[in-house]
Design a protein around this motif. Structure first.
Motif, PDB file in Angstrom:
ATOM      1  N   ASP A   8       0.895  -1.155   0.150  1.00 38.95           N
ATOM      2  CA  ASP A   8       0.118  -0.049   0.051  1.00 38.95           C
ATOM      3  C   ASP A   8       0.717   1.357  -0.006  1.00 38.95           C
ATOM      4  OD1 ASP A   8      -2.268  -1.486   0.121  1.00 38.95           O
ATOM      5  OD2 ASP A   8      -2.576  -1.307   2.101  1.00 38.95           O
ATOM      6  N   GLU A   9       2.060   1.311   0.726  1.00 41.12           N
ATOM      7  CA  GLU A   9       2.910   2.398   0.653  1.00 41.12           C
ATOM      8  C   GLU A   9       3.440   2.711  -0.640  1.00 41.12           C
ATOM      9  OE1 GLU A   9       6.677   3.978   3.291  1.00 41.12           O
ATOM     10  OE2 GLU A   9       6.063   1.975   3.893  1.00 41.12           O
ATOM     11  N   ASP A  10       3.998   1.448  -1.116  1.00 40.39           N
ATOM     12  CA  ASP A  10       4.572   1.540  -2.545  1.00 40.39           C
ATOM     13  C   ASP A  10       3.564   2.430  -3.376  1.00 40.39           C
ATOM     14  OD1 ASP A  10       6.730   0.303  -1.399  1.00 40.39           O
ATOM     15  OD2 ASP A  10       6.070  -1.717  -2.271  1.00 40.39           O
ATOM     16  N   PHE A  11       2.357   1.774  -3.497  1.00 43.58           N
ATOM     17  CA  PHE A  11       1.576   2.212  -4.436  1.00 43.58           C
ATOM     18  C   PHE A  11       1.134   3.599  -4.298  1.00 43.58           C
ATOM     19  CE2 PHE A  11      -3.166   3.065  -5.251  1.00 43.58           C
ATOM     20  CZ  PHE A  11      -3.270   2.930  -6.727  1.00 43.58           C
ATOM     21  N   GLN A  12       0.964   4.200  -3.002  1.00 41.63           N
ATOM     22  CA  GLN A  12       0.779   5.453  -2.576  1.00 41.63           C
ATOM     23  C   GLN A  12       2.112   6.435  -3.255  1.00 41.63           C
ATOM     24  OE1 GLN A  12      -2.018   7.031  -1.557  1.00 41.63           O
ATOM     25  NE2 GLN A  12      -1.144   8.947  -1.679  1.00 41.63           N
ATOM     26  N   LYS A  13       3.284   6.006  -2.938  1.00 38.26           N
ATOM     27  CA  LYS A  13       4.319   6.576  -3.628  1.00 38.26           C
ATOM     28  C   LYS A  13       4.482   6.798  -4.919  1.00 38.26           C
ATOM     29  CE  LYS A  13       7.787   5.594   0.197  1.00 38.26           C
ATOM     30  NZ  LYS A  13       9.000   4.830   0.620  1.00 38.26           N
ATOM     31  N   PHE A  14       4.073   5.585  -5.548  1.00 38.83           N
ATOM     32  CA  PHE A  14       4.081   5.519  -6.974  1.00 38.83           C
ATOM     33  C   PHE A  14       3.007   6.452  -7.562  1.00 38.83           C
ATOM     34  CE2 PHE A  14       2.070   4.234 -11.109  1.00 38.83           C
ATOM     35  CZ  PHE A  14       3.270   4.770 -11.852  1.00 38.83           C
ATOM     36  N   ARG A  15       1.894   6.511  -6.999  1.00 30.12           N
ATOM     37  CA  ARG A  15       0.435   7.212  -7.442  1.00 30.12           C
ATOM     38  C   ARG A  15       0.977   8.839  -7.299  1.00 30.12           C
ATOM     39  NH1 ARG A  15      -5.240   6.077  -4.721  1.00 30.12           N
ATOM     40  NH2 ARG A  15      -4.026   6.899  -2.757  1.00 30.12           N
ATOM     41  N   GLU A  16       1.304   9.332  -6.261  1.00 30.86           N
ATOM     42  CA  GLU A  16       1.945  10.523  -6.041  1.00 30.86           C
ATOM     43  C   GLU A  16       2.968  11.219  -7.237  1.00 30.86           C
ATOM     44  OE1 GLU A  16       3.206  11.027  -1.921  1.00 30.86           O
ATOM     45  OE2 GLU A  16       0.787  10.916  -1.340  1.00 30.86           O
ATOM     46  N   PHE A  17       3.960  10.258  -7.314  1.00 33.00           N
ATOM     47  CA  PHE A  17       4.959  10.271  -8.154  1.00 33.00           C
ATOM     48  C   PHE A  17       4.514  10.629  -9.593  1.00 33.00           C
ATOM     49  CE2 PHE A  17       7.744   8.676 -11.302  1.00 33.00           C
ATOM     50  CZ  PHE A  17       9.166   9.668 -11.320  1.00 33.00           C
ATOM     51  N   PHE A  18       3.741   9.806 -10.082  1.00 30.01           N
ATOM     52  CA  PHE A  18       3.105   9.687 -11.441  1.00 30.01           C
ATOM     53  C   PHE A  18       2.064  10.815 -11.749  1.00 30.01           C
ATOM     54  CE2 PHE A  18       0.576   7.693 -15.094  1.00 30.01           C
ATOM     55  CZ  PHE A  18       1.840   7.459 -15.815  1.00 30.01           C
TER      56      PHE A  18
END
Length: 278
Positions: A8-18
């Motif tokens: 979940d943390e990875d997804f959030q980091k990627f989502r914000e970056f993208f």
């Protein structure tokens, strides 16, 4: 060794970056779609952990991996003569108004974004040739842009499936396409009539050169943006348009809910939006 996973943390980091890079925001309903493509790219680039892949994605000087991933993450669903009523609005209402107040001998310029695989800009070119008498009096430039380099290559090739051409009037299909074993190949004249360029709508450095357009088609893209990104896109198009220029959005999109910069114009064929004339 356990298979890699996206937390979940990875997804959030990627989502914000993208989102910062493209203006496109993935909600939790897209989680499977995003995770699948991230895991594919991790495997292809030899990164067993999300952390190492994400570090490469953020700091790779060439930006090559970000472009590859962007190509995978963007959805390109279209076909010829989609929402055809707006093309009729272009030839019956918008262009006659534009030429009635045209004061120079320069071309009429149309910007299509996203271009996707080319169905929309080529549809516009066909409609101009078939439905607008002014095509013989005025030079028209069509520029079509997309963030996805792979889809731009497809658009330049101009090769289409039965589904893509399914809504195209049969006389136009016979006139402008050749049936091949691989699909329907659009004629060279139409391929040469559209200039394709790679543009990230959320990057002002990318969009700054795009100026002095008479008409913008941006259909069914802003639905993938949040309110902040939509407002930024509206400002970008405002800068790209000449005073009095028009923008056409998708049937479920409304500029009135995004920005107060534009006037609503209700033509017989469609509702479009206009940059106020000076």
């Amino acid at each position: 060794m356990a298979d890699p996973v996206i937390t979940d943390e990875d997804f959030q980091k990627f989502r914000e970056f993208f989102y910062r890079k493209t203006g496109i925001q993935f909600d939790n309903t897209k989680r499977y779609f995003v995770d699948k493509r991230l895991l594919e790219r991790m495997a292809d680039t030899g990164n067993a952990q999300f952390r190492s892949y994400f570090t490469m994605l953020r700091f790779q000087a060439s930006g090559e991996e970000l472009q590859v991933l962007t190509n995978l993450m963007t959805v390109n669903e279209t076909y010829f003569f989609r929402e055809e009523y707006q093309f009729r609005c272009l030839v019956n209402s918008i262009l006659p108004e534009l030429v009635s107040r045209k004061k120079d001998s320069g071309p009429l310029r149309i910007w299509v974004l996203p271009s996707s695989s080319g169905e929309e800009p080529y549809s516009i070119a066909i409609c101009l040739l078939e439905m607008w008498a002014g095509i013989h009096q005025y030079d028209v430039e069509i520029v079509a842009s997309d963030i996805d380099t792979h889809i731009l290559d497809q658009a330049r090739r101009g090769l289409y499936s039965d589904r893509s051409v399914g809504q195209l009037p049969k006389p136009y299909l016979a006139k402008y396409f050749k049936r091949t074993a691989a699909g329907y190949q659009i004629c060279d004249d139409l391929r040469g009539a559209v200039e394709y360029t790679r543009v990230n709508l959320s990057d002002r450095a990318d969009t700054r050169p795009y100026r002095n357009f008479d008409v913008v088609f941006c259909r069914n893209l802003l639905i993938y943006f949040d309110d902040v990104s939509r407002k930024s896109a509206a400002e970008t198009f405002y800068d790209a348009l000449k005073p009095g220029g028009f923008i056409c959005l998708g049937h479920s999109e409304s500029m009135s809910r995004i920005s107060s910069l534009y006037k609503v114009r209700k033509f017989p064929e469609a509702i479009v939006y206009q940059k106020p004339a000076e």
